[in-house]
Design an enzyme around this catalytic site. Structure first.
Site, short mmCIF file in Angstrom:
data_model
loop_
_atom_site.label_atom_id
_atom_site.label_comp_id
_atom_site.label_asym_id
_atom_site.label_seq_id
_atom_site.Cartn_x
_atom_site.Cartn_y
_atom_site.Cartn_z
N ASP A 1 31.76 61.42 62.54
CA ASP A 1 31.04 61.76 63.60
C ASP A 1 29.88 60.56 63.97
O ASP A 1 29.01 60.34 63.34
CB ASP A 1 30.26 63.08 63.47
CG ASP A 1 29.55 63.65 64.63
OD1 ASP A 1 30.21 63.88 65.64
OD2 ASP A 1 28.43 63.62 64.42
N GLU B 1 33.85 58.14 65.51
CA GLU B 1 33.55 58.27 66.71
C GLU B 1 32.54 57.24 67.14
O GLU B 1 31.33 57.49 66.29
CB GLU B 1 33.04 59.64 66.99
CG GLU B 1 32.45 59.98 68.37
CD GLU B 1 31.56 61.05 68.42
OE1 GLU B 1 31.51 61.81 69.64
OE2 GLU B 1 31.18 61.59 67.54
#
Length: 587
Positions: free
Chosen positions: A267, A302
């Site tokens: 993330d 990401e």
């Protein structure tokens, strides 16, 4: 190794394995905690305390006899705290941890993994995927997804946080599966059920911050964090500290090894700042690739910077491609607020770039933006980009959690669905998208007291300019907000129509498109604008071509040449929303 030294490269030991409670056989356990500023640390085990010994690098350690299932904790300068590397908690995040040997599982089936170019990802939130909201309940539905053509499950974060409900991005115990979902063994059984159906399992992990409730590392290891920098979600982590790097690298290896996962999605890596000569993310990638687990391992990022660097290392297979999402979203909805603004200027032109190059923003000037973002990435394989029309982020971070189908012409959404699932990038569906889900996916959590109030009021302030008169942001702490976010309660006929569409598209992808992808790319994509809102795309491979004609609001200026088509929606020569696909192997 001292701070700022170059960490070990690929091929070094898989992990120093110093955090937490590790079984060493014959009832012996090794306990470790990094608390360099603490004066005294003891192990609390089954009601008794034993002093631990501090090493020169700030680690406290102790070997002790114990049985699995016993409660334990660390007593740091008189305060009893859970193990930050606990594999399971006895209860909530504030209480004692449990001794669990997650590596001891005897897997009932073999699994050799899958190649990345076969990936069709399904992003899943365990808590809302089924009525029960558990690993065990989700496991029963794995074959159903595999039969649709899904080949990879991507779980939203499962690391334990305080409370029962949440998205998972506020976890404070990164090694412990969230108890509302089940035990470590339940998660392992879920993984085995998915793999038995032929699907990979990828876990979303958060290495850029800790949640706001129960992250005791702040108190007894302030050196874990940077003094001045903060992320949007909390204190920034100091990745120049060797112990900090090991904490997260051990975590990545633990999930991949003990849970037999096929990959991790990292993330918001743009918030992982590391000035070390050997960046933490590069070391993590090298250490994972050095593992010998008899199956391919896939690391995904990401990264809002649109940088190709990590993929260029060969350790990371792909990155989420928000540029593709934003182009499709603005083309279908006309929205232009916030980060959609640059894409709303010419969404069809941006989609041409996304379908040909992967990223849209590659460092060039952009309409309405003062700063430039990204670097050229078209040299990457098309499989280096995970494309999506919906994600938990893009749906759930809206004030009212609307899905794309509730914001745009459903005919256009079907065209976008077909384009996503047949283009040679890696497609990702968000839970429920495969059946045309219309229920919202809202932001929800389970905070108490002051933290609940701050969260609720913060959401109201964030969206005060985006709501119509009389509307309010749903209270994220209310159980009904969580309940409203459950999919699969809609009209059965509508869901069956979409399910059949998804099945046909993914069957075509598996049988005709993936074999061409495996033959290798044979030059750049040829993507052109054929009308105000019409596109023609051709992706060449060594053994054939994939050709798509896409109308997202208008037909092409000149009707395309009639050719036998492998899949169609509407009439690409005349309808404003239409799609056709030709998969043409070389003779």
């Amino acid at each position: 190794m001292t701070k700022n030294d170059t960490p070990p490269a690929a091929g070094a030991a898989a992990s120093r394995n110093r955090w937490g409670a590790r079984p060493e056989g014959k009832g012996q356990w090794q306990f470790g905690l990094w608390a360099p500023a603490a004066e005294k640390v003891a192990l609390w085990l089954d009601g008794s305390e034993t002093p631990m010994t501090q090493d020169d690098d700030g680690f406290w350690s102790l070997a002790a006899k114990a049985d699995p299932g016993l409660e334990y904790a660390f007593v740091i300068d008189g305060e009893r705290r859970p193990d930050p590397a606990a594999r399971q908690q006895a209860g909530d995040v504030h209480g004692p941890s449990l001794l669990v040997d997650t590596a001891a599982r005897k897997w009932r089936s073999e699994w050799s993994g899958r190649a990345w170019d076969e990936a069709v990802i399904y992003e899943m939130h365990v808590g809302t995927f089924t009525e029960e909201g558990t690993f065990a309940a989700a496991a029963k539905r794995m074959q159903e997804l595999a039969d649709l053509g899904i080949t990879a499950i991507e779980l939203m974060p499962v690391s334990q946080w305080q409370g029962a409900r949440g998205w998972g991005y506020d976890g404070v115990l990164p090694y412990a599966p969230h108890p509302a979902y089940g035990t470590p063994e339940d998660m392992q059984k879920f993984v085995e059920a998915a793999q038995a159906a032929g699907m990979m399992v990828i876990l979303d992990v958060v290495y850029n911050h800790f949640g706001p409730d129960g992250a005791y590392l702040h108190a007894y290891a302030p050196e874990f964090f940077e003094e001045e920098r903060h992320t949007p979600w909390g204190a920034a982590i100091d990745f120049t500290e060797p112990a900090v790097r090991e904490y997260f690298i051990e975590n990545a290896i633990y999930w991949l090894r003990d849970y037999r996962l096929d990959g991790l999605r990292l993330d918001a890596v743009h918030q992982i700042i590391d000035p070390s000569p050997h960046h933490f993310l590069v070391e993590l990638g090298e250490r994972v690739q050095a593992l010998d687990l008899d199956r391919p391992l896939h690391l995904i990022t990401e990264d809002e910077r649109n940088e190709p660097e990590l993929r260029d290392t060969g350790c990371y297979v792909a990155s989420w491609n928000d540029d593709y999402h934003h182009s499709v979203h603005t083309a279908l909805t006309g929205e232009s607020e916030g980060y959609y603004a640059p894409f709303a200027h010419d969404p069809i032109g941006d989609l041409v770039l996304a379908l040909s190059r992967g990223h849209v923003e590659e460092g060039q000037p952009r309409h309405g933006k003062e700063t430039r973002r990204g670097r050229p990435a078209s040299h990457l394989p098309w499989t280096g980009f995970v494309n999506s029309n919906q994600t938990h982020d893009q749906v759930g971070n809206r004030a009212l959690g609307e899905r794309l189908i509730s914001l745009a012409d459903p005919r256009g959404v079907e065209v976008a669905h077909a384009m996503l699932l047949t283009a040679p990038f890696i497609p990702m569906l968000f839970m429920g998208e495969e059946v045309g889900e219309t229920a919202p996916f809202l932001f929800f959590c389970d905070h108490d007291g002051e933290l609940a109030r701050l969260t609720r009021e913060g959401r109201q302030r964030e969206f005060k300019d985006f709501l119509s008169f009389g509307e309010e942001v749903p209270d994220p702490n209310a159980p009904e907000t969580f309940e409203r976010s459950r999919p699969f309660r809609g009209d059965p006929a509508h869901m069956e129509h979409w399910r059949d569409l998804t099945r046909r598209l993914l069957s075509l992808r598996a049988e005709r498109i993936v074999p061409l992808m495996k033959s290798g790319r044979a030059g750049p994509a040829r993507v052109t604008r054929t009308g105000p809102r019409a596109i023609s795309a051709c992706w060449p491979f060594a053994e054939g071509l994939v050709v798509a004609r896409i109308n997202l609001g208008s037909p092409p200026d000149t009707p395309p040449t009639a050719e036998p088509e492998d899949f169609t929606i509407g009439d690409p020569a005349a309808d404003p929303f239409a799609f056709s696909l030709i998969v043409s192997p070389h003779k």
